[in-house]
Scaffold this active site. Sequence first.
Site, PDB file in Angstrom:
ATOM      1  N   ARG A  60      43.798  45.287  44.046  1.00 15.33           N
ATOM      2  CA  ARG A  60      43.119  44.246  43.272  1.00 15.33           C
ATOM      3  C   ARG A  60      41.605  44.436  43.281  1.00 15.33           C
ATOM      4  O   ARG A  60      40.936  44.203  42.271  1.00 15.33           O
ATOM      5  CB  ARG A  60      43.490  42.871  43.839  1.00 15.33           C
ATOM      6  CG  ARG A  60      42.898  41.713  43.043  1.00 15.33           C
ATOM      7  CD  ARG A  60      43.547  40.392  43.423  1.00 15.33           C
ATOM      8  NE  ARG A  60      43.087  39.310  42.574  1.00 15.33           N
ATOM      9  CZ  ARG A  60      42.408  38.247  43.019  1.00 15.33           C
ATOM     10  NH1 ARG A  60      42.117  38.141  44.309  1.00 15.33           N
ATOM     11  NH2 ARG A  60      42.032  37.305  42.188  1.00 15.33           N
ATOM     12  N   ASP A  72      32.240  50.861  39.064  1.00 16.74           N
ATOM     13  CA  ASP A  72      30.922  51.274  39.541  1.00 16.74           C
ATOM     14  C   ASP A  72      30.586  50.703  40.913  1.00 16.74           C
ATOM     15  O   ASP A  72      29.413  50.693  41.306  1.00 16.74           O
ATOM     16  CB  ASP A  72      29.840  50.845  38.533  1.00 16.74           C
ATOM     17  CG  ASP A  72      29.798  49.327  38.359  1.00 16.74           C
ATOM     18  OD1 ASP A  72      30.621  48.613  38.973  1.00 16.74           O
ATOM     19  OD2 ASP A  72      28.925  48.847  37.614  1.00 16.74           O
ATOM     20  N   SER A  74      30.312  47.791  41.821  1.00 17.54           N
ATOM     21  CA  SER A  74      29.467  46.584  41.767  1.00 17.54           C
ATOM     22  C   SER A  74      30.089  45.424  42.537  1.00 17.54           C
ATOM     23  O   SER A  74      29.375  44.593  43.103  1.00 17.54           O
ATOM     24  CB  SER A  74      29.205  46.179  40.312  1.00 17.54           C
ATOM     25  OG  SER A  74      30.417  46.005  39.617  1.00 17.54           O
ATOM     26  N   GLU A  86      29.020  39.636  42.350  1.00 19.98           N
ATOM     27  CA  GLU A  86      30.356  39.269  41.880  1.00 19.98           C
ATOM     28  C   GLU A  86      31.197  38.539  42.921  1.00 19.98           C
ATOM     29  O   GLU A  86      32.206  37.926  42.596  1.00 19.98           O
ATOM     30  CB  GLU A  86      31.077  40.542  41.409  1.00 19.98           C
ATOM     31  CG  GLU A  86      30.368  41.183  40.221  1.00 19.98           C
ATOM     32  CD  GLU A  86      30.848  42.604  39.905  1.00 19.98           C
ATOM     33  OE1 GLU A  86      31.975  42.961  40.297  1.00 19.98           O
ATOM     34  OE2 GLU A  86      30.079  43.345  39.267  1.00 19.98           O
ATOM     35  N   ASN A  92      36.858  35.722  42.437  1.00 21.21           N
ATOM     36  CA  ASN A  92      36.692  36.485  43.680  1.00 21.21           C
ATOM     37  C   ASN A  92      36.475  35.631  44.923  1.00 21.21           C
ATOM     38  O   ASN A  92      36.893  36.012  46.022  1.00 21.21           O
ATOM     39  CB  ASN A  92      35.498  37.445  43.542  1.00 21.21           C
ATOM     40  CG  ASN A  92      35.744  38.532  42.509  1.00 21.21           C
ATOM     41  OD1 ASN A  92      36.899  38.866  42.221  1.00 21.21           O
ATOM     42  ND2 ASN A  92      34.679  39.077  41.948  1.00 21.21           N
ATOM     43  N   ASP A 240      55.957  38.430  43.960  1.00 24.28           N
ATOM     44  CA  ASP A 240      57.360  38.585  43.530  1.00 24.28           C
ATOM     45  C   ASP A 240      58.222  38.571  44.790  1.00 24.28           C
ATOM     46  O   ASP A 240      57.705  38.359  45.884  1.00 24.28           O
ATOM     47  CB  ASP A 240      57.568  39.818  42.628  1.00 24.28           C
ATOM     48  CG  ASP A 240      57.701  41.134  43.399  1.00 24.28           C
ATOM     49  OD1 ASP A 240      57.518  41.134  44.645  1.00 24.28           O
ATOM     50  OD2 ASP A 240      57.993  42.160  42.765  1.00 24.28           O
ATOM     51  N   THR A 242      59.626  40.872  46.418  1.00 26.52           N
ATOM     52  CA  THR A 242      59.441  42.014  47.325  1.00 26.52           C
ATOM     53  C   THR A 242      57.951  42.392  47.399  1.00 26.52           C
ATOM     54  O   THR A 242      57.542  43.433  46.892  1.00 26.52           O
ATOM     55  CB  THR A 242      60.256  43.238  46.840  1.00 26.52           C
ATOM     56  OG1 THR A 242      59.851  43.537  45.486  1.00 26.52           O
ATOM     57  CG2 THR A 242      61.742  42.988  46.868  1.00 26.52           C
TER      58      THR A 242
HETATM   59  C1  HEM Z   1      46.663  40.345  33.623  1.00 17.67           C
HETATM   60  C2  HEM Z   1      45.781  39.506  34.101  1.00 17.67           C
HETATM   61  C3  HEM Z   1      45.687  39.148  35.550  1.00 17.67           C
HETATM   62  C4  HEM Z   1      45.501  37.900  36.048  1.00 17.67           C
HETATM   63  C5  HEM Z   1      45.350  36.634  35.237  1.00 17.67           C
HETATM   64  C6  HEM Z   1      45.501  38.004  37.478  1.00 17.67           C
HETATM   65  C7  HEM Z   1      45.324  36.936  38.350  1.00 17.67           C
HETATM   66  C8  HEM Z   1      45.505  36.999  39.717  1.00 17.67           C
HETATM   67  C9  HEM Z   1      45.372  35.879  40.609  1.00 17.67           C
HETATM   68  C10 HEM Z   1      44.974  34.468  40.214  1.00 17.67           C
HETATM   69  C11 HEM Z   1      45.688  36.307  41.864  1.00 17.67           C
HETATM   70  C12 HEM Z   1      45.750  35.475  43.140  1.00 17.67           C
HETATM   71  C13 HEM Z   1      44.363  35.325  43.721  1.00 17.67           C
HETATM   72  C14 HEM Z   1      44.303  34.352  44.868  1.00 17.67           C
HETATM   73  O1  HEM Z   1      45.324  33.995  45.442  1.00 17.67           O
HETATM   74  O2  HEM Z   1      43.185  33.944  45.193  1.00 17.67           O
HETATM   75  C15 HEM Z   1      46.024  37.705  41.759  1.00 17.67           C
HETATM   76  C16 HEM Z   1      46.420  38.496  42.795  1.00 17.67           C
HETATM   77  C17 HEM Z   1      46.636  39.851  42.696  1.00 17.67           C
HETATM   78  N1  HEM Z   1      46.447  40.620  41.587  1.00 17.67           N
HETATM   79 FE1  HEM Z   1      46.095  39.973  39.714  1.00 17.67          FE
HETATM   80  N2  HEM Z   1      45.689  39.301  37.833  1.00 17.67           N
HETATM   81  C18 HEM Z   1      45.802  40.050  36.688  1.00 17.67           C
HETATM   82  C19 HEM Z   1      45.946  41.410  36.599  1.00 17.67           C
HETATM   83  C20 HEM Z   1      46.048  42.248  37.687  1.00 17.67           C
HETATM   84  C21 HEM Z   1      46.017  43.685  37.625  1.00 17.67           C
HETATM   85  C22 HEM Z   1      45.773  44.507  36.368  1.00 17.67           C
HETATM   86  C23 HEM Z   1      46.188  44.142  38.900  1.00 17.67           C
HETATM   87  C24 HEM Z   1      46.247  45.556  39.398  1.00 17.67           C
HETATM   88  C25 HEM Z   1      46.718  46.576  38.727  1.00 17.67           C
HETATM   89  C26 HEM Z   1      46.348  42.982  39.746  1.00 17.67           C
HETATM   90  C27 HEM Z   1      46.612  43.024  41.088  1.00 17.67           C
HETATM   91  C28 HEM Z   1      46.731  41.917  41.901  1.00 17.67           C
HETATM   92  C29 HEM Z   1      47.169  41.991  43.282  1.00 17.67           C
HETATM   93  C30 HEM Z   1      47.639  43.246  44.002  1.00 17.67           C
HETATM   94  C31 HEM Z   1      47.100  40.696  43.794  1.00 17.67           C
HETATM   95  C32 HEM Z   1      47.426  40.258  45.228  1.00 17.67           C
HETATM   96  C33 HEM Z   1      46.212  40.524  46.103  1.00 17.67           C
HETATM   97  C34 HEM Z   1      46.381  40.203  47.566  1.00 17.67           C
HETATM   98  O3  HEM Z   1      47.476  39.898  48.033  1.00 17.67           O
HETATM   99  O4  HEM Z   1      45.335  40.249  48.261  1.00 17.67           O
HETATM  100  N3  HEM Z   1      46.227  41.858  38.993  1.00 17.67           N
HETATM  101  N4  HEM Z   1      45.878  38.101  40.448  1.00 17.67           N
END
Ligand code: HEM
Length: 322
Positions: A60, A72, A74, A86, A92, A240, A242
């Site tokens: 992420r 970059d 940043s 950021e 973030n 999810d 898993t």
């Molecule tokens: C498509 C739009 C996306 C939205 C709206 C989104 C939104 C979010 C949000 C709200 C969280 C939870 C943050 C929190 O609990 O504070 C999250 C977690 C995460 N996102 Fe996304 N995300 C998106 C796309 C992506 C993409 C493109 C990736 C990587 C290829 C990604 C990887 C992850 C991962 C791995 C987590 C879990 C991080 C952790 O457990 O520390 N996300 N995302």
Amino acid sequence: MAAFYSFVLCFILVIVIPTSAGLSPESFYTAECPRALSTIKSVVKKAINREPRMGASLLRMHFHDCFVNGCDGSVLLDDTANFTGEKTAFPNLNSLRGFEVVDEIKDAVNKACPDRNIVSCADILAVAARDSVAILGGTSFSYNVSLGRKDAKTASRDDANTNLPPPVFNFSQLLSNFQSHGLDLKDLVALSAGHSIGLARCITFRGRIYNDTDIDPTFASSLQKGCPLSGGDNNTAPLDATPKLLDNVYFKSLLESKGLFHSDQELFKNITGSESDNLVKHYSTNPSDFAKDFRASMIKMSNMKPLTGDEGEIRLNCRKVN
Ligand code: HEM
Ligand SMILES: *[C@@H]1O[C@H](CO)[C@@H](O)[C@H](O)[C@H]1NC(C)=O
Ligand SMILES: *[C@@H]1O[C@H](CO)[C@@H](O)[C@H](O)[C@H]1NC(C)=O
Ligand SMILES: *[C@@H]1O[C@H](CO)[C@@H](O)[C@H](O)[C@H]1NC(C)=O
Ligand SMILES: *[C@@H]1O[C@H](CO)[C@@H](O)[C@H](O)[C@H]1NC(C)=O
Ligand SMILES: *[C@@H]1O[C@H](CO)[C@@H](O)[C@H](O)[C@H]1NC(C)=O
Ligand SMILES: *[C@@H]1O[C@H](CO)[C@@H](O)[C@H](O)[C@H]1NC(C)=O
């Protein structure tokens, strides 16, 4: 004769123009720091062994770096008197994790390179994400990463707030956000499976589990137990079923209306002829096509708008401009 020269010219153009925005192949650091990539991988492995979630957090981190003015580094800059960075942007703050692991990698790499400061922080994020994906997904998710990104000398909280998609976005908002970064519908669907790993805080999915109608009711009520209407903002739930494995369970869940975010479920609405629905269905039954497309989209994301050549710098400390 003219035809011959234009043939030669075309050939030269084809071989001279770099394929990935001025970046170099994975062998980029071999001469100056042969142990760079193995050092990064070993720190990433150690960190994931300590805490499996760290692989998700590092993936992420790279995504949030690349979507804000390109890959970059940043995202790693602390605020200074000259700019607010950021780290305190809405997507973030109290959310992005792994900064200490990136520091650990940078220290280890600086020690492993004979001339100390050789490897950029932006490249470290790209390699750490690539290694995390391979560790949590297995060999079918392994890919070669391009290298040679330089580090930005500034960062902007406003840009992070504007460019990162929030989990309340609908499908057309998600697609236009990805398109604004040069990515397409297939990239959106494939990369959203980043949500096959890791955890999310209650505050990010509360609206969905209490108000959305396109959610499995049993799934919603079981999540409500850990995420009350008020309080518990920081309680986490897996993205999810898993969360330690990068796999296509994410897509199977969408078919069952069990996407954790509103934005996840927007990718599958069971509408005949929807291109996004068709991709979700395809990936849910075809793990190798999913792995192939995920690798390709990761490479695209990793190569977004890098600083190269004389642009930017190689930071000594990833948190500060030199
Ligand atoms: C498509 C739009 C996306 C939205 C709206 C989104 C939104 C979010 C949000 C709200 C969280 C939870 C943050 C929190 O609990 O504070 C999250 C977690 C995460 N996102 Fe996304 N995300 C998106 C796309 C992506 C993409 C493109 C990736 C990587 C290829 C990604 C990887 C992850 C991962 C791995 C987590 C879990 C991080 C952790 O457990 O520390 N996300 N995302
Ligand atoms: C702020 O910018 C000025 C001019 O570029 C520079 O001299 C100064 O060191 C910067 N301050 C910080 C805290 O980065
Ligand atoms: C959630 O965690 C952050 C630190 O990550 C903390 O600042 C905040 O106060 C916590 N919020 C609640 C409601 O516990
Ligand atoms: C990755 O790069 C290595 C050489 O560094 C090469 O042997 C291998 O075929 C490449 N793999 C892919 C999938 O491009
Ligand atoms: C998505 O959200 C935007 C902004 O709120 C809205 O204008 C648009 O109508 C929505 N699209 C759909 C299909 O709901
Ligand atoms: C559900 O929707 C209502 C009406 O828009 C809103 O007032 C309420 O805050 C929402 N609940 C949650 C948990 O988001
Ligand atoms: C999609 O909707 C049809 C009815 O229109 C239903 O038969 C089918 O089970 C649904 N598929 C999924 C995966 O929800």
